[in-house]
Design a protein around this motif. Structure first.
Motif, short mmCIF file in Angstrom:
data_model
loop_
_atom_site.label_atom_id
_atom_site.label_comp_id
_atom_site.label_asym_id
_atom_site.label_seq_id
_atom_site.Cartn_x
_atom_site.Cartn_y
_atom_site.Cartn_z
N VAL A 54 1.01 -1.28 -0.26
CA VAL A 54 0.17 -0.01 -0.31
C VAL A 54 1.22 1.16 0.03
O VAL A 54 1.18 1.04 1.27
N CYS A 55 0.95 1.91 -0.98
CA CYS A 55 1.49 3.04 -1.04
C CYS A 55 1.04 4.38 0.10
O CYS A 55 -0.11 4.78 0.02
N PRO A 56 2.19 4.82 0.43
CA PRO A 56 1.10 6.16 1.98
C PRO A 56 1.19 7.13 1.46
O PRO A 56 0.49 7.35 2.47
N TYR A 57 0.82 6.95 -0.17
CA TYR A 57 0.92 8.92 -0.18
C TYR A 57 0.02 9.12 -1.00
O TYR A 57 -1.22 10.21 -0.70
N CYS A 58 -0.55 8.00 -1.44
CA CYS A 58 -1.47 7.71 -2.58
C CYS A 58 -3.11 6.91 -1.66
O CYS A 58 -3.90 6.68 -2.68
N GLY A 59 -2.00 5.79 -1.27
CA GLY A 59 -3.12 4.68 -1.13
C GLY A 59 -2.89 3.75 -2.25
O GLY A 59 -3.66 2.73 -1.76
N GLN A 74 -5.67 5.14 -16.59
CA GLN A 74 -6.39 4.14 -15.09
C GLN A 74 -6.05 5.03 -13.91
O GLN A 74 -6.29 4.28 -12.45
N LYS A 75 -4.45 5.53 -13.98
CA LYS A 75 -4.62 6.66 -12.66
C LYS A 75 -5.29 7.66 -12.33
O LYS A 75 -5.63 7.59 -11.36
N GLN A 76 -5.95 8.12 -13.68
CA GLN A 76 -6.86 9.08 -13.55
C GLN A 76 -8.00 8.39 -12.75
O GLN A 76 -9.02 8.50 -11.65
N ALA A 77 -8.69 7.10 -13.10
CA ALA A 77 -9.76 6.45 -12.75
C ALA A 77 -9.73 6.18 -10.60
O ALA A 77 -10.17 6.46 -10.14
N TYR A 78 -8.24 5.37 -11.20
CA TYR A 78 -8.23 5.23 -9.50
C TYR A 78 -7.80 6.69 -8.57
O TYR A 78 -8.53 6.74 -7.24
N MET A 79 -7.56 7.50 -8.68
CA MET A 79 -7.56 8.89 -7.88
C MET A 79 -8.63 8.96 -8.31
O MET A 79 -9.07 9.95 -6.67
N ALA A 80 -10.06 9.33 -9.62
CA ALA A 80 -11.37 9.89 -8.55
C ALA A 80 -11.63 9.21 -7.99
O ALA A 80 -12.44 9.37 -7.25
N ILE A 82 -10.60 7.13 -5.49
CA ILE A 82 -9.38 5.99 -4.35
C ILE A 82 -9.23 7.49 -3.83
O ILE A 82 -9.41 7.69 -2.86
N GLY A 83 -7.98 8.04 -4.63
CA GLY A 83 -7.01 8.69 -4.42
C GLY A 83 -7.17 9.81 -3.60
O GLY A 83 -6.42 10.22 -2.91
#
Length: 253
Positions: A54-59, A74-80, A82-83
Motif C-alpha cells: 500500500v502506497c502511504p502517499y496515495c493509497g 487508469q491513474k485518473q480513474a483510481y484517483m477519482a 479512491i486516491g
C-alpha cells in the motif's frame, strides 16, 4: 533473525518511493493448509498479512501478481474513485495486525476494481479476504467473501481461454461450493476434474477425489444425524398422547 524484512517499492500510480514489509521465506512454514490452500501460521508471522503493498502517499494497493504498470487513464480513474479521498500518513509498511491486513486487502480490492484489473486477480483478493475472516473465526464474513470469490472464479473459468485446462481453478470452484454447503455443485466441479481426459494434473485429480469422498462422508453423517433427530422426535411424540389422556382422565374424574 527477524521474520520481517523491508523492500523498496515505487508506486504505480503516484511514482513515489516507499517501503513495505514481507515475511522471510524461512518463516513461511504453515502449521496446516486447508483444502482451498489457506495456510495457517502463527499470527505474528503470517505471510498472508503482507501480500498487499500500500502506497502511504496515495493509497494505491496491489499485489505482486497484479499489473506491472498502469496507464494515465487508469491513474485518473483510481484517483477519482479512491486516491482523492486518501488520508496521507496512513501507514501499512511495518508489522501488521489482522485488522490492518483486512484493510490492506479491501484497499487492494477497491484499487483493482477502479483500474480494471484482471478478474483472476480480483478473485484471488476476494479469496484471501475469506481466509482472513477464517483466521478471525468470523464464519458469516468468511462465507460472504468465499461466495464472491467463487462467483469471480467462475467468471474467470468462463471467459479466459485456458480455463478449460485449469484444473486448480476448477478444483477451487468445487471446494468453495463444498465450504458454502452446496454439495451437488461441488461434486459437479470435482467430477469435471476427475473425468476430463485433457487434465493431467495428478495432484488436482487426487485432491478432487479426496474432497468428493469428504462430501459423501459429510452427507452420510448429516443423514444419520437427521435420522437420529427424527427418531428422538418420534419417541417424544409417542409419549405425549399418553400424558394428554391422563390429564383428561383426571379432569373428567
Amino acid at each position: 533473525m527477524e521474520p520481517l524484512y523491508e523492500t523498496n517499492q515505487n508506486c504505480l500510480c503516484c511514482s513515489r518511493a516507499y517501503t513495505t514489509s514481507k515475511v522471510r521465506p524461512s518463516f513461511k512454514k504453515p502449521k496446516r493448509v486447508d483444502a482451498d490452500f489457506c495456510g495457517h501460521y502463527k499470527p505474528e508471522v503470517n505471510p498472508d498479512y503482507y501480500v498487499v503493498k500500500v502506497c502511504p502517499y496515495c493509497g494505491f494497493a496491489s499485489t505482486e501478481n497484479g499489473m506491472a504498470a498502469i496507464s494515465e487513464q487508469q491513474k485518473q480513474a483510481y484517483m477519482a474513485r479512491i486516491g482523492s479521498r486518501w488520508t496521507a500518513g496512513r501507514e501499512y509498511g511495518g508489522e501488521r495486525s489482522l485488522e490492518q491486513a483486512l484493510e490492506c486487502y479491501k484497499l487492494a480490492l477497491l484499487t483493482a476494481q477502479a483500474i480494471g484489473e484482471k478478474e483472476r486477480i480480483i478473485a484471488g483478493i476476494l479469496h484471501h479476504l475469506g481466509w482472513l475472516y477464517r483466521y478471525d473465526e468470523n464464519g458469516q464474513q468468511e462465507a460472504r467473501f468465499l461466495q464472491y470469490a467463487m462467483e469471480s472464479y467462475i467468471e474467470v473459468f468462463e471467459n479466459e481461454a485456458d480455463s478449460l485446462n485449469d484444473a486448480k481453478l476448477m478444483f477451487l470452484i468445487g471446494e468453495l461450493n463444498r465450504r458454502l454447503d452446496k454439495p451437488n455443485e461441488a461434486v459437479r466441479w470435482f467430477s469435471r476434474v476427475v473425468n476430463d481426459k485433457r487434465i493431467t494434473d495428478a495432484g488436482m485429480i487426487r485432491a478432487s477425489r479426496e474432497q468428493w469422498t469428504v462430501i459423501r462422508e459429510e452427507q452420510e453423517a448429516k443423514a444419520a444425524a437427521e435420522l437420529a433427530a427424527l427418531t428422538a422426535l418420534a419417541g417424544e411424540a409417542g409419549g405425549a398422547p399418553k400424558q394428554g389422556r391422563n390429564w383428561l382422565s383426571s379432569r373428567n374424574g
